[in-house]
Design a protein around this motif. Structure first.
Motif, PDB file in Angstrom:
ATOM      1  N   UNK A 131       0.801  -1.229   0.000  1.00 14.76           N
ATOM      2  CA  UNK A 131       0.000   0.000   0.000  1.00 14.76           C
ATOM      3  C   UNK A 131       0.833   1.278   0.000  1.00 14.76           C
ATOM      4  N   UNK A 132       2.008   1.249  -0.593  1.00 15.08           N
ATOM      5  CA  UNK A 132       2.855   2.465  -0.572  1.00 15.08           C
ATOM      6  C   UNK A 132       2.096   3.657  -1.128  1.00 15.08           C
ATOM      7  N   UNK A 133       1.423   3.457  -2.239  1.00 16.51           N
ATOM      8  CA  UNK A 133       0.738   4.588  -2.884  1.00 16.51           C
ATOM      9  C   UNK A 133      -0.359   5.137  -1.989  1.00 16.51           C
ATOM     10  N   UNK A 134      -1.131   4.226  -1.386  1.00 15.51           N
ATOM     11  CA  UNK A 134      -2.283   4.672  -0.596  1.00 15.51           C
ATOM     12  C   UNK A 134      -1.850   5.536   0.580  1.00 15.51           C
ATOM     13  N   UNK A 135      -0.811   5.096   1.311  1.00 13.17           N
ATOM     14  CA  UNK A 135      -0.432   5.855   2.511  1.00 13.17           C
ATOM     15  C   UNK A 135       0.156   7.213   2.106  1.00 13.17           C
ATOM     16  N   UNK A 136       0.956   7.226   1.049  1.00  7.78           N
ATOM     17  CA  UNK A 136       1.581   8.500   0.658  1.00  7.78           C
ATOM     18  C   UNK A 136       0.507   9.505   0.224  1.00  7.78           C
ATOM     19  N   UNK A 137      -0.441   9.047  -0.546  1.00  5.84           N
ATOM     20  CA  UNK A 137      -1.442  10.009  -1.039  1.00  5.84           C
ATOM     21  C   UNK A 137      -2.437  10.425   0.049  1.00  5.84           C
ATOM     22  N   UNK A 138      -2.765   9.501   0.942  1.00 10.58           N
ATOM     23  CA  UNK A 138      -3.656   9.895   2.048  1.00 10.58           C
ATOM     24  C   UNK A 138      -2.950  10.943   2.911  1.00 10.58           C
ATOM     25  N   UNK A 139      -1.661  10.723   3.182  1.00 18.71           N
ATOM     26  CA  UNK A 139      -0.890  11.688   3.991  1.00 18.71           C
ATOM     27  C   UNK A 139      -0.758  13.010   3.236  1.00 18.71           C
ATOM     28  N   UNK A 140      -0.503  12.921   1.958  1.00 15.10           N
ATOM     29  CA  UNK A 140      -0.304  14.135   1.161  1.00 15.10           C
ATOM     30  C   UNK A 140      -1.582  14.961   1.051  1.00 15.10           C
ATOM     31  N   UNK A 141      -2.716  14.269   1.055  1.00 16.42           N
ATOM     32  CA  UNK A 141      -3.989  15.001   1.021  1.00 16.42           C
ATOM     33  C   UNK A 141      -4.360  15.532   2.399  1.00 16.42           C
ATOM     34  N   UNK A 142      -3.604  15.094   3.403  1.00 21.70           N
ATOM     35  CA  UNK A 142      -3.911  15.544   4.769  1.00 21.70           C
ATOM     36  C   UNK A 142      -5.250  15.024   5.251  1.00 21.70           C
ATOM     37  N   UNK A 143      -5.566  13.779   4.878  1.00 17.82           N
ATOM     38  CA  UNK A 143      -6.830  13.204   5.336  1.00 17.82           C
ATOM     39  C   UNK A 143      -6.886  13.260   6.855  1.00 17.82           C
ATOM     40  N   UNK A 144      -8.057  13.533   7.403  1.00 17.96           N
ATOM     41  CA  UNK A 144      -8.159  13.678   8.864  1.00 17.96           C
ATOM     42  C   UNK A 144      -8.356  12.325   9.524  1.00 17.96           C
ATOM     43  N   UNK A 145      -7.420  11.432   9.227  1.00 16.24           N
ATOM     44  CA  UNK A 145      -7.477  10.080   9.786  1.00 16.24           C
ATOM     45  C   UNK A 145      -6.226   9.853  10.638  1.00 16.24           C
ATOM     46  N   UNK A 229      -9.563  13.860  16.833  1.00 11.76           N
ATOM     47  CA  UNK A 229     -10.765  14.324  17.544  1.00 11.76           C
ATOM     48  C   UNK A 229     -10.904  15.843  17.395  1.00 11.76           C
ATOM     49  N   UNK A 230      -9.768  16.526  17.438  1.00 11.62           N
ATOM     50  CA  UNK A 230      -9.804  17.988  17.349  1.00 11.62           C
ATOM     51  C   UNK A 230      -9.778  18.475  15.894  1.00 11.62           C
ATOM     52  N   UNK A 231      -9.976  17.557  14.963  1.00  9.42           N
ATOM     53  CA  UNK A 231     -10.081  17.877  13.521  1.00  9.42           C
ATOM     54  C   UNK A 231      -8.861  18.624  13.012  1.00  9.42           C
ATOM     55  N   UNK A 232      -7.687  18.195  13.487  1.00  9.01           N
ATOM     56  CA  UNK A 232      -6.492  18.941  13.094  1.00  9.01           C
ATOM     57  C   UNK A 232      -5.789  18.359  11.880  1.00  9.01           C
ATOM     58  N   UNK A 233      -6.081  17.155  11.474  1.00 12.74           N
ATOM     59  CA  UNK A 233      -5.462  16.642  10.246  1.00 12.74           C
ATOM     60  C   UNK A 233      -4.872  15.254  10.407  1.00 12.74           C
ATOM     61  N   UNK A 234      -3.977  14.909   9.498  1.00 16.66           N
ATOM     62  CA  UNK A 234      -3.430  13.555   9.388  1.00 16.66           C
ATOM     63  C   UNK A 234      -2.439  13.262  10.526  1.00 16.66           C
ATOM     64  N   UNK A 235      -2.652  12.167  11.242  1.00 17.39           N
ATOM     65  CA  UNK A 235      -1.694  11.785  12.287  1.00 17.39           C
ATOM     66  C   UNK A 235      -1.223  10.351  12.045  1.00 17.39           C
ATOM     67  N   UNK A 236       0.061  10.118  12.315  1.00 16.89           N
ATOM     68  CA  UNK A 236       0.698   8.850  11.950  1.00 16.89           C
ATOM     69  C   UNK A 236       1.680   8.450  13.044  1.00 16.89           C
ATOM     70  N   UNK A 237       1.537   7.228  13.547  1.00 15.38           N
ATOM     71  CA  UNK A 237       2.509   6.742  14.530  1.00 15.38           C
ATOM     72  C   UNK A 237       3.089   5.425  14.020  1.00 15.38           C
ATOM     73  N   UNK A 238       4.401   5.404  13.856  1.00 15.89           N
ATOM     74  CA  UNK A 238       5.092   4.161  13.494  1.00 15.89           C
ATOM     75  C   UNK A 238       5.549   3.500  14.789  1.00 15.89           C
ATOM     76  N   UNK A 239       5.268   2.221  14.930  1.00 11.20           N
ATOM     77  CA  UNK A 239       5.562   1.523  16.182  1.00 11.20           C
ATOM     78  C   UNK A 239       6.501   0.354  15.883  1.00 11.20           C
ATOM     79  N   UNK A 240       7.737   0.438  16.346  1.00 16.94           N
ATOM     80  CA  UNK A 240       8.677  -0.672  16.157  1.00 16.94           C
ATOM     81  C   UNK A 240       8.242  -1.791  17.095  1.00 16.94           C
ATOM     82  N   UNK A 241       8.050  -2.967  16.534  1.00 11.89           N
ATOM     83  CA  UNK A 241       7.280  -3.970  17.260  1.00 11.89           C
ATOM     84  C   UNK A 241       7.910  -5.360  17.126  1.00 11.89           C
TER      85      UNK A 241
END
Ligand SMILES: Cc1ncc(C[n+]2csc(CCOP(=O)(O)OP(=O)(O)O)c2C)c(N)n1
Ligand code: SF4
Length: 512
Positions: A131-145, A229-241
């Protein structure tokens, strides 16, 4: 039920901000189902291997959702990979997306339901490879996810193939010699990569290497959800696991490996933490489907978003069916797909649930094209049709290919004066209609699909001919063409009334 807070031991009493403080929580968050109602016997535990990081990340997400009181608003998009079954565990809204597509699915869900908290959960094969394309474009669009990216440096579920995050020198089933940058390239650093984009608001990398870092991961996960929740935009956490099973380590050594090998290769950092900025543009207006389609007679009440039911006062035909599955097939250019669209628009106007699934080859013209159309009084489970009630075969290839699939009580409308001589009559009734010739005489061979539409309406009484004329009037702007198509509906109906059926086993006179 025990609440989480009743079972918290604070192990060190240093100030809130301290990174050394951590908690041991013995209770199961109510954001998890009490019973995991899945096929397996193990209904009180997850399917994860002992020491797997997914279980920890699940717990941290559940606790954050609970603390923020967002359980009723949260929709989790789970991936393909070891965490595919997340929906068995989280008592929230759940959608399971195809491999790599979670950010795209989350985008759709969030845009349709902007007041929900939409979380995409993905592994590294899922997010950083497929899903490389999906994550890059969702982040680039600043989806509020919010996206939680579980990086265990390997494909876990499928037995340990190399992932884009596999470390240099790390062995995997597809790099038994150890990853070599000259052959397999370097590990991809997703957090850093996404941090080159303008739109993301929050990007952090954390690790599950020890309790202190798990507490940092906890805070990062909570913060990422708060940002949404505060409608501020795209948030991303990478978790080394840790993935003890595939790494061939016990759980303790696997954690150590995260600390000693993964953290040096994937430095922990807050890569982006943007302050809230005022929105400069407003989101596109959300309008109900009947309004977008300019279907007449909207009520003052707006139908629920996502509902494709027409307003209450839309015309209702008698609909002598609960579900009708129609396949329309022909050459590209014959209008098979358009005929399907006409049918679903008519269905919507008449208050039915509808689906339209096109299938066509790369050729714009003369390749084969077909679509599956469902008209239903109930919600539609799948748009795919394998045994149609009606086949509209616009050419011989389609007749031969799909004719045998039509169910025994079904109907085939074939665009020709007669069946091919060697064609074995199926159990379904067959009507031959020289639609192309009829349309030609009306002034446009292209209207053959609409002749067949008229025939279908007359024979099945599935939808009202008046609705057909309304849809034609709306779709066709050119007056002359509109008139030809109106005549084509009538010609198709007349042909059914005046001509004889072929192979009408069930009706003595050949008519329905
Ligand atoms: C498009 C597609 N490609 C490949 C697969 C097969 N597949 C299923 S799970 C998986 C590995 C997932 O690995 P990862 O995303 O790292 O998650 P993990 O299992 O490690 O949590 C693969 C390759 C698939 N289902 N769909
Ligand atoms: S294979 Fe690895 S990622 Fe999958 S459940 Fe087991 S430990 Fe977790």
């Amino acid at each position: 039920m025990t609440t989480m807070t009743e079972n918290v031991d604070v192990m060190k009493s240093e100030p809130e901000s301290s990174t050394t403080e951590y908690q041991i929580v013995h209770a199961k968050s109510p954001v998890f189902y009490q019973v995991y109602d899945r096929k397996s016997e193990l209904k009180h535990q997850t399917h994860y291997c002992p020491g797997c990081g997914h279980g920890i990340v699940h717990k941290l997400i559940a606790e954050a959702v609970e603390e923020l009181d967002l359980q009723d608003k949260t929709i989790l998009v789970s991936p393909v990979g070891c965490s595919v079954f997340a929906y068995y565990y989280f008592d929230v809204g759940n959608v399971q997306a195809a491999h790599g597509r979670a950010p795209a699915v989350a985008t759709g869900v969030k845009r349709a339901c902007p007041d929900r908290i939409v979380i995409a959960y993905q592994g590294d094969g899922d997010l950083a490879a497929i899903g490389t394309a999906e994550i890059i474009h969702a982040a680039n669009r600043g989806e509020r996810i919010t996206v939680f990216f579980v990086n265990n440096a390997i494909y876990g579920m499928t037995g340990g193939q190399m992932a884009p995050t596999t470390l240099v020198g790390q062995t995997s089933t597809t790099s038994p010699w150890g990853r070599r940058p000259t052959n397999e390239g370097f590990p991809i650093h997703m957090a850093e990569l996404l941090a080159t984009l303008e739109a993301p608001v929050y990007i952090e990398r954390v690790a599950l290497s020890d309790n202190k870092n798990i507490m940092k991961a906890r805070r990062a996960i909570r913060k990422a959800i708060e940002i949404q929740r505060d409608a501020r935009g795209f948030s991303f956490v990478e978790i080394l696991s840790p993935c003890p099973t595939i790494w061939g380590k016990d759980p303790v050594d696997a954690r150590k490996w995260v600390a000693e090998k993964m953290i040096p290769a994937f430095p922990l950092n807050v890569f982006r933490d943007r302050k809230p900025e005022p929105l400069t543009d407003s989101p596109p207006p959300q309008r109900p489907v009947h309004e977008v389609l300019e279907i007449d007679g909207g009520t003052s009440e707006t139908p629920a978003l996502g509902s494709n039911l027409a307003p209450d006062n839309a015309r209702k035909h008698s609909h002598a069916f609960d579900r009708l599955a129609i396949k329309v097939a022909g050459f590209g250019g014959q209008g098979a797909l358009l005929l399907g669209q006409l049918l679903i628009e008519m269905g919507m106007r008449e208050g039915l649930e509808v689906s339209w699934l096109p299938s066509y080859g790369p050729e714009m013209r003369s390749g084969s094209a077909h679509c599956d159309v469902r008209l239903s009084k109930e919600q539609i489970g799948s748009p795919v049709i394998s045994d149609p009630d009606v086949l509209i075969a616009m050419n011989e290839i389609s007749l031969r290919k799909f004719g045998p699939q039509v169910n025994r009580e079904g109907l085939i409308l074939y665009n020709s004066a007669a069946l091919p001589e060697d064609f074995e009559l199926p159990a379904a009734r067959v009507a031959c209609i020289p639609a192309s010739e009829i349309a030609d005489k009306l002034g446009s061979a292209k209207a053959a699909n609409v002749v067949l539409l008229g025939a279908l309406l007359e024979e099945t009484e599935s939808l009202s001919p008046e609705t057909a004329l309304e849809v034609i009037d709306r779709k066709i702007r050119k007056a002359a063409l509109r008139e030809t198509n109106r005549k084509a509906v009538e010609a198709g109906r007349r042909f059914i009334r005046d001509e004889v059926w072929v192979g009408a086993d069930s009706q003595a006179d050949g008519f329905a």
